[in-house]
Design a protein around this motif. Structure first.
Motif, short mmCIF file in Angstrom:
data_model
loop_
_atom_site.label_atom_id
_atom_site.label_comp_id
_atom_site.label_asym_id
_atom_site.label_seq_id
_atom_site.Cartn_x
_atom_site.Cartn_y
_atom_site.Cartn_z
N ASN A 32 4.70 16.67 5.11
CA ASN A 32 4.60 15.97 3.96
C ASN A 32 3.68 16.48 3.10
N ALA A 33 4.27 17.19 1.84
CA ALA A 33 3.65 17.63 0.82
C ALA A 33 2.70 16.82 0.07
N ASP A 34 2.92 15.48 0.19
CA ASP A 34 1.86 14.77 -0.57
C ASP A 34 0.55 14.71 0.22
N TYR A 35 0.56 14.87 1.56
CA TYR A 35 -0.50 14.86 2.32
C TYR A 35 -1.69 15.67 1.68
N PHE A 36 -1.21 16.92 1.55
CA PHE A 36 -2.08 17.96 0.75
C PHE A 36 -2.46 17.54 -0.57
N LEU A 37 -1.59 17.28 -1.39
CA LEU A 37 -1.83 16.75 -2.60
C LEU A 37 -2.92 15.81 -2.89
N ASN A 38 -2.65 14.74 -1.73
CA ASN A 38 -3.61 13.82 -1.86
C ASN A 38 -5.08 14.42 -1.65
N PHE A 39 -5.16 15.10 -0.33
CA PHE A 39 -6.45 15.96 -0.38
C PHE A 39 -6.88 16.61 -1.35
N TYR A 40 -6.03 17.61 -1.98
CA TYR A 40 -6.75 18.17 -3.02
C TYR A 40 -7.00 17.46 -4.39
N SER A 41 -6.29 16.49 -4.49
CA SER A 41 -6.73 15.35 -5.72
C SER A 41 -7.89 14.98 -5.38
N ASN A 42 -8.06 14.75 -4.18
CA ASN A 42 -9.69 13.85 -4.11
C ASN A 42 -10.58 14.70 -3.98
N HIS A 43 -10.55 15.91 -3.91
CA HIS A 43 -11.34 16.95 -3.93
C HIS A 43 -11.53 17.89 -5.22
N LEU A 44 -11.03 17.80 -5.91
CA LEU A 44 -11.02 18.76 -7.19
C LEU A 44 -12.41 18.58 -7.73
N PRO A 45 -12.94 19.75 -8.06
CA PRO A 45 -14.53 19.89 -8.42
C PRO A 45 -14.67 19.54 -10.06
N LEU A 46 -13.59 19.61 -10.80
CA LEU A 46 -13.89 19.35 -12.02
C LEU A 46 -12.54 18.63 -12.56
N ILE A 57 0.90 -1.01 0.11
CA ILE A 57 -0.02 -0.06 0.09
C ILE A 57 0.96 1.21 -0.05
N THR A 58 0.55 2.18 -0.84
CA THR A 58 1.34 3.42 -0.72
C THR A 58 0.41 4.43 -0.90
N SER A 59 0.90 5.75 -1.08
CA SER A 59 -0.11 7.04 -1.07
C SER A 59 -0.53 7.35 -2.50
N LYS A 60 -1.44 7.66 -2.84
CA LYS A 60 -1.90 8.09 -4.16
C LYS A 60 -0.94 9.08 -4.69
N SER A 61 -0.23 9.97 -3.85
CA SER A 61 0.26 10.93 -4.54
C SER A 61 1.97 10.47 -4.57
N ASN A 62 2.19 9.31 -4.01
CA ASN A 62 3.77 8.97 -3.98
C ASN A 62 4.00 8.79 -5.73
N ARG A 63 4.95 9.68 -5.72
CA ARG A 63 5.62 9.56 -7.24
C ARG A 63 6.84 8.83 -7.48
N ARG A 64 7.21 8.01 -6.48
CA ARG A 64 8.39 7.18 -6.52
C ARG A 64 7.80 5.75 -6.85
N ILE A 65 7.03 5.52 -6.33
CA ILE A 65 6.24 4.08 -6.54
C ILE A 65 5.15 3.98 -7.49
N LYS A 66 5.41 3.43 -8.59
CA LYS A 66 4.33 3.47 -9.56
C LYS A 66 3.85 2.05 -9.76
N SER A 67 4.85 1.02 -9.64
CA SER A 67 4.52 -0.54 -9.73
C SER A 67 5.40 -1.15 -8.73
N TRP A 68 4.94 -2.51 -8.72
CA TRP A 68 5.77 -3.43 -7.90
C TRP A 68 7.24 -3.43 -7.85
N ASP A 69 7.70 -3.20 -9.11
CA ASP A 69 8.97 -3.36 -9.52
C ASP A 69 9.77 -2.05 -8.83
N ASP A 70 9.07 -1.00 -8.41
CA ASP A 70 9.65 0.16 -7.82
C ASP A 70 9.80 0.04 -6.47
#
Lengths: 261, 1264
Positions: free
Chosen positions: B192-206, A123-136
């Motif tokens: 963690n910058a991603d934390y906010f990005l995740n939030f924003y990405s999940n709530h973008l209106p369009l 499980i990774t975070s959605k915005s993680n830009r490092r992990i795209k696939s299992w091989d990463d």
């Protein structure tokens, strides 16, 4: 002559159980069966924090077992970290929370025949830009979190070559590590990965590109007590035959990891 | 023209145009309005969509800002609660629990070096917090933000490079915390910058929206677009500019990629961050655009539908308007029409008069005052009955209108014919509201019509053809009679010139005369020969006159013509009849009812010798020959009286006294009352025909050369003689006579001399016999004498001696004196055994042969006893063996010839036993006794050997004669037959093997078919050919024939003998010949005894034959002479095979012979039932009436055949009657009458056959 020898072997093998008295008698005598569960195991034995109600395949199966034995059911909270101690210290009669059959555990515990089999998922975070696939995952600078005592800990310790392994004391810990960005991924199994996807909006599943390390899941009990073991196995085979098991699997959407006989 | 009519003509056009353009204008306006409204709505919707999105963006930015501020709040509080005294890594980690977006918390010392951190690796690092925003001059409890750092935490942090997108980054923040003791604690945290990005990405209106987090100075920290690198740290000057004016707001900006973005921004209410939301305007308007398209589609389709419906409605409206205008128009016209010349009356539905017009009054006499309010019945007249008016009512009810002529009562009481039309007017409910009647007075027209009708009928029904043309001559009218007469219908001739009837037989001058006459105004009359449509010609009498009008102008020509063909024909017929009467070859005689001759023609004079003038007024009795009995005439008159005619043969006497035969037909001509008024006799001279008949009879029964009875007559005489001898208990002798040395005469002196010799000898021999005896010539130099009424055999001796003497007398022929002798064989009848005529002939023939062998010029009496004894006595094999050793066997040779060409094709070797005591014996006497004996084989080989030797010696003499030898079954089955044959052939090396032919009996070949075919095949290989003997007797099937590789088939003589009077034999013969042709085998017929046999065979297509009719088997010594002298009968040379169609002629001739033979057999008691007596039922009769008539009816001989056939049947019937009346003897005796007719008939039939076989010379020859 051979018949006498066979009898001797039989007596020897059942000897200790007879001498100590089987757990089965004790369970019947006390009218209660104690079942170890890990209440954070979504789909298996999950205690909903909002209602404190237990649900999951193994909760259903534990209830079925109690019914089968004709005794009350007592759940005992446990975890993978405490599992061996809880069993062997007799805090419960059986552990029913999809316990992966690993070498270390087989050494200490006796397992029923497996009824589920799951591979390892990340499980990774959605915005993680490092992990795209299992091989990463197994790459320098990547931090992989696992919870202590889970079957993933030894496996990942063994498998990771370049990434850094981060062992957290709790299972929540590994989630926090990933959410905060201190770790890139944490390793879990199929049921838990489903919980993450269903309950958080940041988690992203990274599935192995090919079979990585499937682990069969079963119930665990103390070693040695053949009668108890036989009784549990009979319950399991009955459950398989009469569809109780399959119904439970379906109810909790675990069909993809059911062991097909 | 009235003005209003002009305006009314143009008005509808204008009205129509006005309506149409108004409608178009309205439709245009409505469409425009609808489109305008839609456009306005869409424009409004667009603005609304933009507004809504702007609001949404503002809300979203506000929510993001809130989330950011709250999160930073938590951080700031978390940092604020830290107590520097007890801080270590574990405690700091604890603090992180509630801030999942913090990576680490660290404490700094005054020199900005990390002294404690939740991430141990951070400790000791120096944090340059001076660059953080907002800038501070001293410690203050303000959260400050650094620039984005590339890395997981401070320990591996790097400034973000502009070229590389960081995969892991954090935002450092710092906070100074004032402690109780006036000290400051410095903290830093990594967010963690991603934390906010995740939030924003999940709530973008369009989709397509971009969120950016900026530091308050406009530096970019985060961007939800992965591609747009936050590392660029672009200072967003526009935002920075605007933020200085307003903390939040929105504006439109054009992005680098030319897209227009709607940018909404808002700064954090507490912290130095700005949130920017960029929305693509296109995306914002996407749903609006889709909605617009749908709306437009709906509006447009609705509009089109509405316009369509409106157009339909408009068209309907326009139609109705036009209909209304038209009905107005009609009303106006009706009003005018009501004042027209026609009487008009309008009534209610109950016929009550509502209105009449002046013309009505004028026509009926009833004024409106008289009529209105009354029932219309006052017009009814008594010229129509009630049913008429009922029908009228019904017609109006059903059809809505009635038109017809109506007789109405005039007010003055008279009845007038009116042409009335009554029309029912119906209202909307389809009920009759009015009746309108229009009336026209047609009294005058009626009268004129009547007159015309009369004239027209006169023309139409005129019995004369009437033709009316215009002055140029083209036809305007013809009447039905014209059509009947010419075959042209009216419409075919209209416009045509009457010349189309011209036959071309009327001269141009006649036409010219006609035109001259009628052009001058006069009437022309004359006759034409015209042509009908079907091409036939007819005569017409025509009367043609011009027709002028009152001014004298030529209007028409009228031709009145009468078909006078019948009259013309009658004239011609009379003319023809007169001509026929005059020129007929038949004599014609007309008498009055009492028999007085009233006319006779030229032919009458020629036949009777009496001129017309001589016999007029006479009775035809003057012609009587007296040969007819009185009853003959009685019958004649009876027939004339009963059936009106009579025909038959009559012998009359010529004026010069000669008798002549006529075939005469007399017809009664009756007057109107049916009483005989005249008799007409037609007769032709049939004397030549009678003569011809006699001639035929002679040919059939007598030898043409010697005038002696031939074979046919001989047979008949012999039969009679035998019957006679039996009856009278007398003996008769049959003497078979053959001239010795006659062939030599022929050879030396020619046939003419030979013929003369025969004639002379015939006469002498005839004279040597008594009156009752018969001498017949069989052919060539063979004669048979039947000697009657002998008391015993010896009684014949004087006659035999006289015969020998007569034959041996020299004869003077021209300068030559010729002399021959005779060999006679004699046999007698009755014998101890029952014998028939044929047997008698054969016996005498055999005896004659003995006489020849015995030295000629003698007679030899057939020894019936010896014959029997030789036949009956089984000569033992010893005797035969000795005979073989003693050379007592000889071979006689019978020639085989091609009958048509007359060439010799070979000879059959026949064994004879020259018995020292019994004379020459035939093989059937001795061979049967050794048939199953080995001697037969020896004898067989002797025959082959002898024949081969003979061939060799002939060859040496220059004669090339193939010889055939009979091979017995036993001999053939010898295992070494082929080897022996080879040896024999080898002994005669000069004789080619193919000249030898072996004859094997069909019956013996079939005994062992396999063996036979094997031997035949083997012999064929060495060149020896085989013939199948007696073919047809062995039930040969096609299979056998196929398997037997014989080269020749010999047709058994029984078929040949029987073929002349047995249709079955003929059919077999025909079949065998066909079979041989089909299998490509040669065929030869045996048993040809008479010329007729040969003829028949030739006609059937079989050319090769042998038999007594050609030559008997003869000793070797005679053979060369025979070869040199023999000529085939002339008849054969002209015979050729007839076509399959004419084969029928052969069959019918045989059928007829069969019938005659059956008569013979029946009368002689050899057959139970007589043949059919009906001349139409016998097969020959059936043929005569059917195929024969259709194929040969035109042949001059055909009527003769018909007559002879009928006569034969008539005679047959007479004989049968005699027979039934017990006069059996007489019946048999009179059979010769039948025979002679039959012979004549066959002669006549032969003429047909000869013609059919395409041999013209033969035909003339026989006709002569």
């Amino acid at each position: 002559m051979s018949r006498i020898f066979a009898l001797l072997i039989l007596m020897l093998s059942v000897g200790p159980a007879l001498a100590e008295g089987s757990r089965l008698e004790r369970v019947i005598a006390t009218g209660e069966v104690r079942v170890c569960i890990w209440p954070d195991y979504y789909g298996i034995s999950y205690r909903n924090p909002k209602t404190q109600q237990l649900s999951g395949i193994d909760v259903d199966m534990a209830e079925a077992l109690a019914r089968d034995l004709g005794v009350r059911l007592q759940f005992v909270d446990s975890s993978f970290a405490r599992l061996i101690d809880d069993i062997n210290d007799n805090r419960c009669d059986i552990a029913m929370f999809a316990i992966g059959i690993t070498a270390a555990r087989v050494d200490k515990l006796r397992f029923t025949r497996p009824h589920l089999i799951s591979d390892i998922y990340a499980i990774t975070s959605k915005s993680n830009r490092r992990i795209k696939s299992w091989d990463d995952i197994d790459k320098p600078g990547v931090v992989v979190a696992v919870a202590k005592g889970t079957l993933h800990e030894p496996i990942m310790r063994e498998k990771l070559r370049q990434a850094t392994l981060l062992v957290t004391a709790t299972t929540q810990g590994r989630e926090q590590e990933v959410e905060s960005g201190r770790a890139d991924v944490f390793m879990t199994d199929f049921p838990f990965s489903r919980r993450m996807l269903e309950t958080t909006d940041w988690a992203r599943l990274v599935a192995p590109t090919s079979t990585f390390h499937p682990t069969p899941y079963a119930y665990a009990m103390q070693q040695g007590d053949d009668r108890w073991y036989a009784r549990i196995e009979r319950f399991m085979s009955d459950a398989k035959r009469n569809g109780t098991l399959l119904a439970a699997i379906r109810r909790h959407k675990l069909d993809p990891i059911a062991v097909s006989d | 023209m009235r003005p209003e009519s002009a305006s009314s003509a143009t008005a509808p056009l204008w009205v129509g145009l006005g309506r149409r353009s108004t409608f178009a204008l309205v439709a245009l306006l409505v469409s425009f309005a609808a489109l305008a409204a839609t456009g306005y709505t869409l424009w409004r919707l667009r603005a609304e969509a933009l507004d809504r999105q702007a609001e949404m963006a503002a809300m979203t930015v506000r929510a993001f800002e809130d989330h950011l501020t709250q999160s930073l709040n938590v951080i700031s509080r978390t940092l604020a609660t830290l107590d520097d005294d007890e801080l270590d890594s574990g405690k700091l980690k604890q603090a992180l629990r509630h801030t999942p977006y913090l990576r680490s918390i660290s404490l700094l010392d005054a020199a900005s070096t990390i002294i404690a951190s939740s991430e141990p690796r951070n400790v000791g690092l120096r944090i340059p917090s001076q660059t953080y925003m907002p800038p501070l001059s001293g410690p203050a409890e303000v959260l400050r933000s650094g620039m984005l750092v590339d890395g997981r935490d401070f320990y591996d942090g790097q400034p973000v490079s502009a070229s590389l997108t960081p995969t892991l980054s954090f935002i450092p923040v710092s906070l100074d915390i004032a402690l109780n003791n006036q000290r400051w604690m410095h903290t830093v945290a990594s967010i963690n910058a991603d934390y906010f990005l995740n939030f924003y990405s999940n709530h973008l209106p369009l989709p397509g929206s971009v969120v950016q987090l900026l530091r308050y100075d406009g530096s970019l920290l985060l961007d939800s677009m992965e591609k747009s690198s936050p590392a660029s740290l672009l200072s967003n000057s526009e935002i920075a500019r605007r933020i200085s004016q307003s903390e939040s707001g929105r504006f439109e900006e054009k992005l680098e990629d030319e897209r227009v973005a709607l940018t909404t921004y808002r700064s954090s209410r507490l912290y130095p961050f700005i949130l920017v939301l960029r929305q693509d305007k296109e995306e914002i308007l996407a749903s609006w655009r889709q909605e617009s398209i749908q709306t437009l589609a709906i509006v447009f389709s609705t509009l089109v539908t509405l316009l369509g419906l409106a157009t339909l409605y408009f068209l309907r409206f326009q139609r109705m308007a036009r209909a209304h205008e038209e009905s107005q128009e009609r009303l106006r016209i009706a009003a005018i029409a009501f004042d027209a010349q026609e009487g008009m009356v309008v009534t209610g539905p109950n016929a009550e008069v509502l209105q009449v017009n002046p013309a009505f009054t004028q026509i009926t006499g009833f004024s409106p005052q008289d009529a209105v309010g009354r029932q219309l019945d006052f017009l009814k007249s008594d010229r129509h009955d009630a049913a008429f008016y009922q029908r009228l009512d019904q017609c109006v009810r059903e059809n809505g209108t009635w038109t017809g002529e109506l007789f109405c009562r005039h007010k003055d009481g008279s009845t007038r014919p009116l042409l009335a039309t009554i029309t029912a007017v119906r209202d909307h409910a389809d009920a009759v509201s009015h009746y309108v009647g229009t009336l026209i007075d047609i009294s005058e027209r009626k009268a004129a019509e009547e007159e015309l009708l009369t004239l027209s009928r006169a023309l139409e029904q005129n019995p004369a053809s009437i033709i009316i043309t215009d002055p140029s001559g083209s036809i305007q009218y013809v009447n039905p009679r014209f059509e009947t007469v010419t075959g042209y219908s009216l419409h075919e001739v209209i416009g045509q010139n009457p010349r189309l009837l011209s036959s071309g037989e009327t001269s141009a001058a006649d036409y010219k005369a006609m035109w001259t006459t009628i052009s001058s105004g006069a009437t022309w009359q004359g006759e034409f020969r015209n042509r009908r449509k079907d091409g036939t010609l007819f005569w017409e009498h025509a009367s043609i006159s011009p027709v002028f009008n009152d001014e004298g102008t030529l209007l028409h020509y009228v031709g009145i013509k009468e078909d006078i063909s019948a009259r013309k024909e009658a004239e011609q017929k009379l003319h023809l009849a007169a001509s026929v009467f005059t020129h007929a070859r038949e004599g014609i005689l007309i008498t009055s009812a009492d028999g007085t001759i009233i006319d006779a023609n030229d032919a009458f004079g020629r036949i009777t010798g009496y001129q017309r003038e001589e016999v007029l007024g006479q009775n035809p009795r003057i012609l009587n020959s007296g040969r007819q009995e009185k009853s003959y005439y009685t019958e004649m008159w009876q027939s004339l009286h009963d059936v009106g005619y009579w025909y038959g043969e009559v012998w009359n006497r010529h004026k010069n006294g000669e008798l002549y035969a006529v075939m005469q037909t007399i017809s009664t001509i009756r007057d109107a009352q049916g009483n005989p008024s005249q008799y007409v006799a037609l007769f032709s001279d049939i004397t030549p025909l009678k003569e011809h008949e006699r001639q035929l009879e002679r040919i059939a029964h007598y030898d043409a050369l010697t005038l002696l009875p031939n074979r046919v007559l001989l047979a008949d005489r012999l039969h009679q003689a035998m019957a006679h001898a039996q009856r009278q208990n007398k003996t008769l002798a049959v003497a078979y006579l053959d001239l010795d040395g006659f062939k030599g005469v022929n050879d030396r002196h020619g046939h003419k001399a030979g013929d003369q010799l025969l004639v002379a000898l015939s006469t002498r021999m005839r004279q040597a016999l008594r009156d009752g005896d018969t001498l017949a010539r069989l052919g060539g130099d063979e004669f048979v004498a039947v000697l009657l009424d002998l008391n015993d055999a010896s009684g014949s001796v004087p006659m035999l001696s006289r015969l020998l003497a007569a034959a041996a007398q020299p004869v003077q022929v021209g300068d030559l004196v010729l002399q021959v002798s005779a060999s006679i064989g004699v046999t007698f009848y009755p014998q101890s055994e029952d014998v028939d005529a044929d047997q008698l002939l054969r016996q005498s023939d055999q005896a004659m042969y003995q006489a020849k062998v015995a030295g000629k010029n003698r007679y030899h009496v057939f020894d019936a006893e010896l014959d029997r004894s030789v036949r009956g006595h089984h000569e033992n094999q010893k005797r035969l063996r000795r005979a073989l050793l003693d050379n007592e066997f000889v071979l006689h040779y019978q020639p085989k010839v091609n009958m048509r060409t007359g060439t010799l094709i070979g000879a059959e070797a026949l064994i004879r036993w020259q018995h020292p005591e019994k004379g020459l014996l035939l093989p059937d006497v001795f061979l049967p006794t050794i048939e199953e004996h080995p001697l037969a084989i020896d004898l067989g080989e002797w025959v082959i050997d002898t024949a081969l030797s003979q061939m060799q010696s002939w060859q040496a003499a220059g004669l090339d004669i193939p010889v055939s030898v009979n091979v017995g079954a036993r001999q053939l089955q010898q295992p070494d037959f082929v080897e022996r044959l080879t040896t024999l052939l080898a002994a005669h090396p000069d004789v080619p093997a193919h000249k030898l032919e072996l004859e094997v009996l069909e019956t013996s070949a079939l005994e062992d078919l396999a063996r036979a075919s094997q031997v035949i095949e083997a012999c064929r290989e060495i060149g020896v050919k085989f013939a199948l003997d007696d073919f047809g007797t062995g039930y040969s099937s096609l299979t056998y024939l196929k398997r037997l590789p014989v080269t020749r088939l010999k047709i058994d003589q029984s078929f040949v003998r029987g073929m002349l009077d047995d249709p079955d034999d003929l059919a077999i013969l025909d079949g065998v010949i066909g079979l041989a042709t089909a299998f490509r085998r040669n065929v030869i017929a045996e048993g040809v005894e008479a010329v007729e046999h040969g003829e028949m065979l030739l006609q059937l297509g079989c050319e090769c034959a042998q038999g007594y009719g050609i030559a008997r088997p003869m000793p070797v010594s005679e053979f060369p002479a025979w070869v040199a002298s023999w000529r085939p009968p002339a008849a054969w040379q002209y015979c050729s095979s007839v076509s399959r169609e004419d084969l029928q002629l052969l069959f019918v001739s045989v059928e007829h012979r069969a019938w005659v033979k059956a008569m013979h057999n029946f009368l002689r008691g050899d057959q139970r039932d007589p043949p059919t007596q009906n001349p139409h039922e016998c097969r020959f009769g059936a043929w005569l009436e059917g195929d024969g008539f259709s194929r040969h009816g035109n042949h001059p001989a055909f009527p003769v055949i018909q007559r002879l056939h009928e006569e034969i049947h008539e005679q047959g019937a007479v004989l049968l009657q005699l027979y039934q009346h017990g006069k059996k003897q007489e019946a048999v005796q009179r059979l010769n009458e039948v025979d002679s007719r039959q012979a004549m008939l066959l002669q006549a039939l032969k003429q047909l056959i000869d013609q059919a076989s395409a041999a013209p010379q033969a035909a003339t020859h026989l006709l002569a």
